[in-house]
Enzyme design. Structure first.
Site, PDB file in Angstrom:
ATOM      1  N   CYS A  90       0.816  -1.212   0.000  1.00 18.98           N
ATOM      2  CA  CYS A  90       0.000   0.000   0.000  1.00 18.98           C
ATOM      3  C   CYS A  90       0.850   1.263   0.000  1.00 18.98           C
ATOM      4  O   CYS A  90       0.448   2.297  -0.543  1.00 18.98           O
ATOM      5  CB  CYS A  90      -0.911   0.014   1.218  1.00 18.98           C
ATOM      6  SG  CYS A  90      -1.865  -1.490   1.491  1.00 18.98           S
TER       7      CYS A  90
ATOM      8  N   ASP B  73      -3.112  -2.825   7.766  1.00 19.03           N
ATOM      9  CA  ASP B  73      -4.247  -3.621   8.202  1.00 19.03           C
ATOM     10  C   ASP B  73      -4.178  -5.059   7.696  1.00 19.03           C
ATOM     11  O   ASP B  73      -4.500  -5.998   8.423  1.00 19.03           O
ATOM     12  CB  ASP B  73      -5.547  -2.975   7.733  1.00 19.03           C
ATOM     13  CG  ASP B  73      -5.852  -1.698   8.492  1.00 19.03           C
ATOM     14  OD1 ASP B  73      -5.010  -1.262   9.292  1.00 19.03           O
ATOM     15  OD2 ASP B  73      -6.923  -1.114   8.273  1.00 19.03           O
TER      16      ASP B  73
ATOM     17  N   SER C  76     -13.617  -4.613   8.449  1.00 15.71           N
ATOM     18  CA  SER C  76     -12.818  -4.200   7.311  1.00 15.71           C
ATOM     19  C   SER C  76     -13.740  -3.762   6.186  1.00 15.71           C
ATOM     20  O   SER C  76     -14.878  -4.235   6.069  1.00 15.71           O
ATOM     21  CB  SER C  76     -11.955  -5.376   6.842  1.00 15.71           C
ATOM     22  OG  SER C  76     -11.420  -5.129   5.559  1.00 15.71           O
TER      23      SER C  76
END
Length: 582
Positions: A59, A91, A478
């Protein structure tokens, strides 16, 4: 060139002059000269380039490269770039572990560190380069808090992974774990998904939290329209970085501060976009936190009303078929905004590009034959992507996800767990299943501490083929989660919320049309003899967070004096409860 202060138009370097101007600042200039500044640079606005780069995650691993293009744009526009770095908690890596408790906490740490770096050096503007989920709202929160010229530049989505002819994302990995546990997928099959799902740089590929918030900030006006849409590895990302660098200098020269863009109207526009795109329920938490930092009255009820007004018009994962890269190819956020504007769902607001939201949307180029974005006359789903509900179990509210299923009511016995791990193990060994209502508590902001996401549990349920089940938690979900799931239950168990009093077997009723989440059990009669479990050990940052954090109904912010939880005094919160009906 000497620039003069005037009351109505201070120079673009008005803040940094406190560090660079006058005989008393000779020592500061000496440091700055050592870092590369010249006499000519002292008259330029100093722009913080705050980067969330890290090599631990796809990411954010490319953000250092994007910063080069941003710096070039700042220099070309007459500014002087100053680099800082902040943290990221990934995450996807921390999911399902104790490390996930650090995720939401990192949002506050990132926002605080941006504020400290910028205010500590009295910089004139700031551009935040962001990737994984919490860095995006954190950047917006910092800009809202400081109210200086600033913008947010998202590193972009990952491209799809491929297994055969099928595009996959990280969502399929977590589902494969559940399928593997049930025996439906062997070791080789699990590894095939694991090795294919994440092909390179970029944030998780569906309309999960990162892409949801990237779209929300574009619609809000804090990110230049189109810049966030470009995938991480797309060649066009370089020119977008350079454009963002130029734009932040333009905003400094124009004196346009962040709160010009963070308004009640723009926040509602952003919430409408979250719903229309089938986005993450985490957006409710983040939009209310951004509003709180900006001093704008906008809470969970405003998010609910926005969602009531916006059916889902994007066929995106987790509930749909396509990924964010497909949305980019179809026409991107501009196309979604164009549809919302044409239907009268949103209002025109300013953006950091210097152009209005509607002017940006007018430039949408829809790909012929695209199937990702439809319109409000023929939506993907007739209702919005989430709802805020209240009741015996959640007096201050909970957020229920509505994408990916058609359910609006569920009744079943409670299966209660005091941690995510316990619930996950019960799902994996088949102890819970069809017809149950899984309760996961003591995972809220204070209870965690840190408010973990429950993707591991929801994905395991899907992977095992369990469909007729509901899940309620004072934690989060999520953006990749879907199913009949309600999170952010407030007050949380650790704060004495009624969810702490639920026992195995208690009948639970979730009623979306009436916005209720109830039990016919008289929970308050249990309170007198209730002995809460001891708080989980917490040290350092985790202990500080527990001491300062507000409830999820207030955005789980840690700034002093957040607004009270926005609980309606009329229907649905004051509607008869299941217990009163009984």
């Amino acid at each position: 060139m000497t620039q003069d202060f005037t009351p109505d138009r201070p120079p673009p370097n008005a803040r940094s002059r406190a560090v660079t101007a006058g005989p008393n600042r000779a020592a500061a200039r000496s440091y700055l000269r050592a870092a590369g500044m010249t006499d000519a640079d002292f008259d330029k606005p100093m722009i913080a380039v705050v980067n969330t780069w890290s090599s631990v995650t796809p990411c954010n691993m490319h953000l250092d490269r994007l910063a080069r293009d941003v710096r070039a744009g700042i220099i070309a526009a007459g500014g002087y770039p100053v680099d800082f770095n902040t943290i990221v908690v990934t995450d996807g890596i921390s999911m399902g572990t104790a490390g996930m408790k650090a995720s939401l906490i990192s949002r506050e740490v990132v926002a605080d560190s941006i504020e400290l770096a910028v205010e500590g050096h009295q910089l004139d503007g700031v551009i935040c380069i962001v990737g994984c989920d919490k860095t995006i709202p954190a950047a917006a929160m910092a800009l809202a808090r400081m109210d200086i010229p600033g913008l947010v530049y998202y590193g972009g989505t990952i491209m799809p992974g491929r297994i055969g002819a099928r595009d996959i994302s990280v969502q399929e990995i977590f589902e494969a774990i559940g399928a593997h546990a049930s025996g439906a997928l062997d070791d080789e099959g699990l590894k095939a998904v694991e090795t294919a799902a994440c092909p390179g740089a970029g944030a998780c590929g569906g309309q999960f939290t990162a892409n949801t918030m990237a779209m929300a900030l574009s619609v809000m006006g804090l990110s230049p329209m189109g810049a966030n849409d470009v995938p991480a590895v797309d060649p066009g990302k370089a020119s977008e970085g350079e454009r963002c660098g130029r734009l932040i200098v333009e905003r400094v020269f124009a004196g346009d501060t962040a709160r010009k863009y963070i308004t009640r109207k723009s926040l509602r526009n952003a919430a409408i976009a979250v719903s229309a795109s089938g986005g993450s329920t985490n957006a409710v938490l983040h939009l209310t936190a951004i509003a709180t930092e900006a001093g704008v009255p906008f809470g969970i009820e405003d998010c609910h009303r926005a969602c009531e007004d916006a059916a889902v018009i994007c066929d995106l994962k987790p509930g749909g078929r396509f990924l964010a890269s497909h949305l980019y190819a179809a026409g991107g956020t501009r196309l979604v905004v164009q549809r919302m504007a044409a239907a009268g769902k949103i209002v025109n607001t300013p953006t950091v590009s210097g152009r209005s939201l509607f002017a940006e949307a007018a430039e949408a180029e829809e790909a012929p034959g695209q199937q990702v974005v439809t319109d409000f006359d023929r939506p993907v789903a007739d209702r919005g992507s989430f709802a805020v509900i209240y009741g015996d179990i959640a007096p201050e509210g909970a957020v229920i996800k509505l994408t990916g299923h058609a359910l609006d009511r569920f009744e079943g016995p409670a299966c209660v767990f005091d941690s995510e791990e316990d619930a996950f193990h019960a799902v994996q060994d088949g102890s819970v299943g069809e017809g149950d209502v899984i309760i996961i508590r003591h995972e809220g902001p204070r209870g965690g501490p840190g408010m973990r996401e429950m993707l591991q549990v929801t994905a395991a349920l899907k992977g095992r083929g369990v469909q007729n089940v509901a899940l309620i938690t004072d934690g989060r979900f999520s953006g990749a989660s879907y199913g009949f799931v309600a999170g952010h239950v407030s007050p949380e168990a650790a704060a004495g919320g009624p969810i702490a009093l639920i026992r195995d077997g208690d009948p639970i009723v979730i009623d979306v049309p009436n916005r209720r989440i109830d039990t016919p059990v008289d929970l308050e009669s249990r309170r007198a003899g209730f002995i809460p479990p001891p708080a989980r050990p917490a040290h350092g940052t985790f202990a500080k967070y527990r001491a300062a954090v507000a409830s999820a109904a207030q955005g789980a912010v840690t700034i002093p004096n957040p607004p009270p939880a926005q609980v309606p005094t009329h229907s649905p919160a004051a509607a008869p409860s299941a217990r009163e009906d009984a």
